[in-house]
Design a protein around this motif. Structure first.
Motif, PDB file in Angstrom:
ATOM      1  N   ALA A 181      36.700   5.216   0.543  1.00 52.66           N
ATOM      2  CA  ALA A 181      38.057   5.384   1.079  1.00 52.66           C
ATOM      3  C   ALA A 181      38.998   5.925   0.011  1.00 52.66           C
ATOM      4  O   ALA A 181      39.796   6.838   0.265  1.00 52.66           O
ATOM      5  CB  ALA A 181      38.577   4.061   1.634  1.00 52.66           C
ATOM      6  N   MET A 182      38.912   5.388  -1.216  1.00 56.54           N
ATOM      7  CA  MET A 182      39.758   5.859  -2.307  1.00 56.54           C
ATOM      8  C   MET A 182      39.396   7.284  -2.710  1.00 56.54           C
ATOM      9  O   MET A 182      40.263   8.085  -3.066  1.00 56.54           O
ATOM     10  CB  MET A 182      39.650   4.927  -3.505  1.00 56.54           C
ATOM     11  N   MET A 183      38.117   7.605  -2.651  1.00 55.07           N
ATOM     12  CA  MET A 183      37.677   8.965  -2.958  1.00 55.07           C
ATOM     13  C   MET A 183      38.307   9.948  -1.963  1.00 55.07           C
ATOM     14  O   MET A 183      38.791  11.029  -2.341  1.00 55.07           O
ATOM     15  CB  MET A 183      36.156   9.032  -2.894  1.00 55.07           C
ATOM     16  N   GLY A 184      38.329   9.577  -0.697  1.00 52.64           N
ATOM     17  CA  GLY A 184      38.978  10.397   0.313  1.00 52.64           C
ATOM     18  C   GLY A 184      40.469  10.523   0.074  1.00 52.64           C
ATOM     19  O   GLY A 184      41.051  11.597   0.236  1.00 52.64           O
ATOM     20  N   TRP A 185      41.111   9.434  -0.368  1.00 47.53           N
ATOM     21  CA  TRP A 185      42.554   9.455  -0.638  1.00 47.53           C
ATOM     22  C   TRP A 185      42.889  10.365  -1.820  1.00 47.53           C
ATOM     23  O   TRP A 185      43.819  11.174  -1.755  1.00 47.53           O
ATOM     24  CB  TRP A 185      43.051   8.044  -0.889  1.00 47.53           C
ATOM     25  N   ILE A 186      42.097  10.277  -2.877  1.00 49.39           N
ATOM     26  CA  ILE A 186      42.339  11.117  -4.057  1.00 49.39           C
ATOM     27  C   ILE A 186      42.155  12.590  -3.716  1.00 49.39           C
ATOM     28  O   ILE A 186      42.894  13.460  -4.179  1.00 49.39           O
ATOM     29  CB  ILE A 186      41.401  10.709  -5.221  1.00 49.39           C
ATOM     30  N   ILE A 188      33.830  21.125   3.494  1.00 49.37           N
ATOM     31  CA  ILE A 188      32.854  21.825   2.653  1.00 49.37           C
ATOM     32  C   ILE A 188      33.486  22.286   1.347  1.00 49.37           C
ATOM     33  O   ILE A 188      32.903  22.135   0.268  1.00 49.37           O
ATOM     34  CB  ILE A 188      32.250  23.011   3.431  1.00 49.37           C
ATOM     35  N   MET A 189      34.705  22.821   1.399  1.00 46.10           N
ATOM     36  CA  MET A 189      35.352  23.321   0.190  1.00 46.10           C
ATOM     37  C   MET A 189      35.662  22.206  -0.803  1.00 46.10           C
ATOM     38  O   MET A 189      35.516  22.363  -2.012  1.00 46.10           O
ATOM     39  CB  MET A 189      36.639  24.074   0.554  1.00 46.10           C
ATOM     40  N   TYR A 190      36.142  21.077  -0.307  1.00 45.54           N
ATOM     41  CA  TYR A 190      36.527  19.978  -1.198  1.00 45.54           C
ATOM     42  C   TYR A 190      35.315  19.202  -1.708  1.00 45.54           C
ATOM     43  O   TYR A 190      35.315  18.704  -2.825  1.00 45.54           O
ATOM     44  CB  TYR A 190      37.458  18.993  -0.470  1.00 45.54           C
ATOM     45  N   TYR A 191      34.287  19.090  -0.855  1.00 43.47           N
ATOM     46  CA  TYR A 191      33.166  18.211  -1.187  1.00 43.47           C
ATOM     47  C   TYR A 191      31.848  18.955  -1.401  1.00 43.47           C
ATOM     48  O   TYR A 191      30.784  18.342  -1.416  1.00 43.47           O
ATOM     49  CB  TYR A 191      32.973  17.167  -0.075  1.00 43.47           C
ATOM     50  N   PHE A 198      38.842  11.524   6.018  1.00 38.85           N
ATOM     51  CA  PHE A 198      37.815  10.804   6.762  1.00 38.85           C
ATOM     52  C   PHE A 198      36.415  11.399   6.623  1.00 38.85           C
ATOM     53  O   PHE A 198      35.447  10.782   7.061  1.00 38.85           O
ATOM     54  CB  PHE A 198      38.204  10.724   8.251  1.00 38.85           C
ATOM     55  N   PHE A 199      36.286  12.571   6.009  1.00 37.06           N
ATOM     56  CA  PHE A 199      34.961  13.152   5.845  1.00 37.06           C
ATOM     57  C   PHE A 199      34.011  12.233   5.067  1.00 37.06           C
ATOM     58  O   PHE A 199      32.896  11.955   5.546  1.00 37.06           O
ATOM     59  CB  PHE A 199      35.058  14.527   5.176  1.00 37.06           C
ATOM     60  N   LEU A 244      33.172   9.266   7.276  1.00 34.14           N
ATOM     61  CA  LEU A 244      32.247   9.632   8.342  1.00 34.14           C
ATOM     62  C   LEU A 244      30.819   9.771   7.824  1.00 34.14           C
ATOM     63  O   LEU A 244      29.862   9.321   8.472  1.00 34.14           O
ATOM     64  CB  LEU A 244      32.681  10.949   8.996  1.00 34.14           C
ATOM     65  N   LEU A 245      30.670  10.401   6.650  1.00 32.13           N
ATOM     66  CA  LEU A 245      29.338  10.527   6.071  1.00 32.13           C
ATOM     67  C   LEU A 245      28.682   9.173   5.886  1.00 32.13           C
ATOM     68  O   LEU A 245      27.489   9.000   6.153  1.00 32.13           O
ATOM     69  CB  LEU A 245      29.417  11.258   4.725  1.00 32.13           C
ATOM     70  N   GLU A 246      29.471   8.215   5.446  1.00 28.95           N
ATOM     71  CA  GLU A 246      28.935   6.871   5.182  1.00 28.95           C
ATOM     72  C   GLU A 246      28.685   6.114   6.480  1.00 28.95           C
ATOM     73  O   GLU A 246      27.714   5.365   6.605  1.00 28.95           O
ATOM     74  CB  GLU A 246      29.929   6.093   4.305  1.00 28.95           C
ATOM     75  N   ALA A 247      29.554   6.331   7.492  1.00 31.50           N
ATOM     76  CA  ALA A 247      29.476   5.548   8.726  1.00 31.50           C
ATOM     77  C   ALA A 247      28.450   6.088   9.731  1.00 31.50           C
ATOM     78  O   ALA A 247      27.689   5.316  10.324  1.00 31.50           O
ATOM     79  CB  ALA A 247      30.858   5.480   9.382  1.00 31.50           C
TER      80      ALA A 247
END
Length: 464
Positions: free
Chosen positions: A47-52, A271-274, A401-402, A405-408
């Motif tokens: 969640a924090m990774m998504g926030w950053i 895709i661009m961010y991750y 949320f990407f 979602l990957l984790e869930a």
């Protein structure tokens, strides 16, 4: 006095404005090379990774909200200069944050600059460009964006390769963010050598200066005709938000907002961010993942050039239909590869690159082209602010949320969600988006208010 306009003059000011797009791409994509090191350094949860990764997007939303209205008051050029200042402040601050909280604050400041540039660069180019090559010129802004993305991919990879993993975790990511100061200062300097938007000047009641600029662009005869058209349409507009909700323009407003959202919820920024993290999940190491990310940026750049070459020949609608259909097929196969655990080798890489190619010839540049074209002169700033605010909200949702979602639900179902969004985009474009190639901005405006919007469409929606 010259009989025809200066093509060099038009391209020169377009290239300067496109440096704003370069900063946009540079600042949004810098996180892709740094996020893994930040996660380790600060021990971030999913969640924090998504926030950053997505916190800058909140700044983008705010920047997009006020940029259009502010530019209507003080001018396009001055607000572009403000975006350059914000980029510079963010670059220095994120390189030397006292804490993670301060890192977020400076990313938000950078986000303000991105939000402003995302509106003002295509708007400025649209208001400068001759109708016959407007699609090509506005697409150059997207070329600036993807060039910025590719440039920071190289910078990230170069910095990451200087020393070992431990150095990257403590220091390398700081250099990645700090490098943005260089293009920020260059952009600020170049803006002193371009004119203000002639349509904004006309809106402010000026005659001689916008006529002089239009003469350099189109030649004296066409310049006078175009200035008369601009003044005529301005006299018919109220410039209020309520005008966008009237019949005709209401449909344009709906198309602008929905197209902005669809351009992002089809998965491009995930895709661009991750990208490095996606490639790591296929078994590649950090170095290989960063190099594959450079390949992503290269394909993005090359196929944006394809879009620039053909957008004014093939039209906006045909390219959007081909692109959204191709994206859907690629996302179906990427999701299938993860579902069947066939991620080793080159299947995922090849179809991610194909997905990027289809996006780069369609939604990447053309969402901005269409949004910048379809609104009246007096309300363009306010309308684009709303559309691009919607775009940044979509970017935030995807970025936040990407990883969750990957984790869930896993990679397969996540990419299939993006596939469904691409199918929806195809249907939306097919049914509602008009063709605008070759029309002056004033002709496009009249098509909404005086005739049915569908009359803008070509007899065939197929690519010629």
């Amino acid at each position: 006095m010259e009989k025809t306009g200066s093509t060099w003059f038009v391209y020169r000011i377009t290239m300067v404005a496109a440096v704003g797009g370069l900063l946009f791409g540079y600042d949004t994509a810098v996180i892709s090379g740094a996020i893994g090191f930040l996660q380790t350094n600060y021990n971030l949860s999913s969640a924090m990774m998504g926030w950053i990764a997505s916190c800058a997007i909140l700044g983008c939303m705010l920047g997009a909200m006020f940029a259009g209205g502010l530019s209507d008051k003080v001018g396009r050029k001055k607000v572009l200069m403000l975006s350059a200042v914000l980029f510079a402040v963010s670059s220095v601050g994120t390189a030397m944050p006292p804490s993670l909280t301060w890192f977020v604050v400076f990313r938000l400041i950078g986000g303000l600059g991105i939000g402003i540039a995302s509106i003002l660069a295509p708007m400025y180019i649209t208001e400068i460009a001759p109708a016959a090559i407007r699609g090509r010129l506005v697409s150059i802004n997207q070329l600036g964006i993807v060039t910025g993305i590719l440039l920071i991919y190289f910078v990230n990879a170069g910095i990451a390769g200087l020393y070992d993993e431990a150095w990257n975790i403590t220091t390398g990511w700081r250099w990645m963010f700090g490098s943005g100061i260089i293009p920020s200062v260059i952009f600020m300097a170049l803006l002193f050598f371009v004119p203000e938007s002639p349509r904004w000047l006309a809106k402010k009641g000026q005659v001689e200066e916008p006529l002089a600029i239009l003469t350099r662009i189109n030649g004296p005869q066409k310049a006078q005709v175009e200035l008369n058209q601009i003044r005529e349409t301005l006299s018919e507009e109220t410039g209020t938000l309520g005008e966008l909700l009237k019949p005709g323009l209401r449909k344009a407003f709906f198309i602008g907002v929905v197209l902005a959202i669809l351009s992002q919820i089809t998965g491009i920024n995930a895709i661009m961010y991750y990208a490095p993290e996606i490639f790591k999940s296929t078994g590649d190491g950090s170095d290989s993942a960063l190099l594959q990310t450079i390949l992503v940026g290269t394909v993005n750049l090359l196929f944006t050039i394809v879009a620039i070459k053909y957008v004014d020949n093939w039209g906006r609608k045909g390219l959007l239909l081909v692109g959204s259909a191709g994206m859907a097929v690629c996302l179906l196969i990427i999701g299938g590869a993860f579902y069947l655990e066939m991620v080793k080798g080159y299947v995922v890489l090849v179809f991610i690159l194909a997905y990027i190619a289809f996006f780069a010839v369609s939604l990447g540049p053309l969402a901005f082209v269409i949004i910048a074209e379809i609104f009246p002169n007096r309300t363009r700033g306010r309308a684009m602010s709303i559309c691009l605010s919607a775009l940044w909200i979509a970017v935030f949702v995807v970025s936040q949320f990407f990883p969750i979602l990957l984790e869930a639900i896993g990679s397969a179902y996540t990419f299939w969600i993006f596939m469904v969004m691409s199918v929806i985009t195809f249907v939306f474009v097919w049914r509602l988006v008009p063709e605008t190639k070759g029309k002056t901005l004033e002709e496009i405006e009249r098509s909404w208010t005086h005739v049915q919007p569908d009359s803008l469409e070509p007899q065939s929606m197929l690519v010629k």
